[in-house]
Scaffold this active site. Structure first.
Site, PDB file in Angstrom:
ATOM      1  N   ALA A  15       0.784  -1.235   0.000  1.00  5.24           N
ATOM      2  CA  ALA A  15       0.000   0.000   0.000  1.00  5.24           C
ATOM      3  C   ALA A  15       0.817   1.286   0.000  1.00  5.24           C
ATOM      4  CB  ALA A  15      -0.952   0.011   1.208  1.00  5.24           C
ATOM      5  N   TYR A 160      10.384 -14.055 -11.891  1.00  2.00           N
ATOM      6  CA  TYR A 160       9.173 -13.239 -11.751  1.00  2.00           C
ATOM      7  C   TYR A 160       7.999 -13.854 -12.518  1.00  2.00           C
ATOM      8  CZ  TYR A 160       6.011  -9.255 -11.969  1.00  2.00           C
ATOM      9  OH  TYR A 160       4.916  -8.429 -11.880  1.00  2.00           O
ATOM     10  N   THR A 162       7.524 -16.931 -13.472  1.00  4.32           N
ATOM     11  CA  THR A 162       7.107 -18.177 -12.830  1.00  4.32           C
ATOM     12  C   THR A 162       6.264 -17.910 -11.595  1.00  4.32           C
ATOM     13  OG1 THR A 162       9.100 -19.310 -13.622  1.00  4.32           O
ATOM     14  CG2 THR A 162       7.940 -20.317 -11.779  1.00  4.32           C
ATOM     15  N   LYS A 164       4.393 -15.362 -10.934  1.00  4.32           N
ATOM     16  CA  LYS A 164       3.077 -14.837 -11.275  1.00  4.32           C
ATOM     17  C   LYS A 164       2.208 -15.893 -11.952  1.00  4.32           C
ATOM     18  CE  LYS A 164       3.477 -10.847  -9.429  1.00  4.32           C
ATOM     19  NZ  LYS A 164       2.624 -10.507  -8.253  1.00  4.32           N
TER      20      LYS A 164
END
Length: 253
Positions: A15, A160, A162, A164
């Site tokens: 956030a 990255y 993989t 996702k």
């Protein structure tokens, strides 16, 4: 645009910047209560300098089981309940296949895959205990479709991509497991988005993204955030197990 969600207590991870910050801001403007989570308190303080009774910030590492349980407990302590999770937190990696070590790969999976599961698990346990259902949104990427190879252009590499790709399977299995409890689980797969994550993109990569978009531009953090919020709203009350691609049709160009 008016917020599609109101009077909800929502945990938003990642956030302090980018899509996560846009999401938390959008929810607060819509009259919701937000527990904004990121790794460093200083970053959260900079992102949300004005105090609000509807906002609580919390520095936490979502790759730890006890920490994820503590995030949920904090929301219950401050706001009385949890209604949903929108999980944007994650790590990027541009290392190529021949640069990656086992340690590199495991560290990225620990955050992007294991961390996604742990925070979803902690929130789901609370939602089941409350007995009123709820919604969970995880974050994938259209890198799974394009399969970039990393390198100096700044695009995500094999670790990255993989990580996702795993989110799609996680969304589907959790949706089936939690559906009997009236808990919906979906994912958002953003395309290249104007966030700090693409700050190291080569100009050639940015130009190619703009050229391949039918809209002729890169999407904004707000546009992706609003799509995520839609998935926890009543407008998506019979949507579960889906990965929503938010990239202005760039995947199809």
């Amino acid at each position: 645009m008016s917020c599609c969600v109101s009077n909800q207590s929502v945990i938003v991870t990642g956030a302090a910047s980018g899509i996560g910050k846009a999401c938390a801001t959008y929810l607060l403007e819509g009259g919701n209560r937000v527990l904004a989570v990121d790794l460093r308190q200083a970053d959260l303080n900079a992102a949300f300098p004005a105090p609000s009774p509807a906002l609580r910030t919390l520095a936490a590492d979502i790759s730890d089981t006890e920490t994820c349980a503590g995030i949920v407990s904090t929301s219950v302590e401050v706001f009385g309940r949890v209604d949903g999770l929108i999980h944007w937190a994650g790590r990027h990696s541009i290392k190529t296949w021949d640069e990656l070590t086992a340690e590199d790969f495991d560290a990225l999976l620990r955050v992007n895959v294991t961390g996604s599961f742990l925070i979803a698990q902690a929130v789901a346990r609370r939602l089941i205990a409350q007995g009123e259902g709820g919604a969970i949104v995880l974050t994938g990427s259209t890198a799974v479709i394009h399969a970039p190879i990393g390198g100096t252009a700044g695009n995500g590499g094999p670790a990255y991509v993989t990580s996702k790709a795993a989110i799609g399977g996680m969304v589907r299995t959790l949706a089936r497991a939690l559906g009997p409890h009236n808990i919906r689980v979906n994912g958002v797969a953003p395309g290249v988005t104007e966030t700090p994550m693409i700050s190291n993109y080569a100009q050639s990569s940015r130009a190619l993204q703009i050229e391949s978009s039918p809209f002729g531009r890169i999407g904004s953090a707000e546009e992706v955030a609003e799509a995520g919020c839609m998935l926890i709203s009543a407008a998506s009350r019979y949507v579960s197990g889906e990965m929503l691609i938010v990239n202005g049709a760039t995947s199809f160009g």
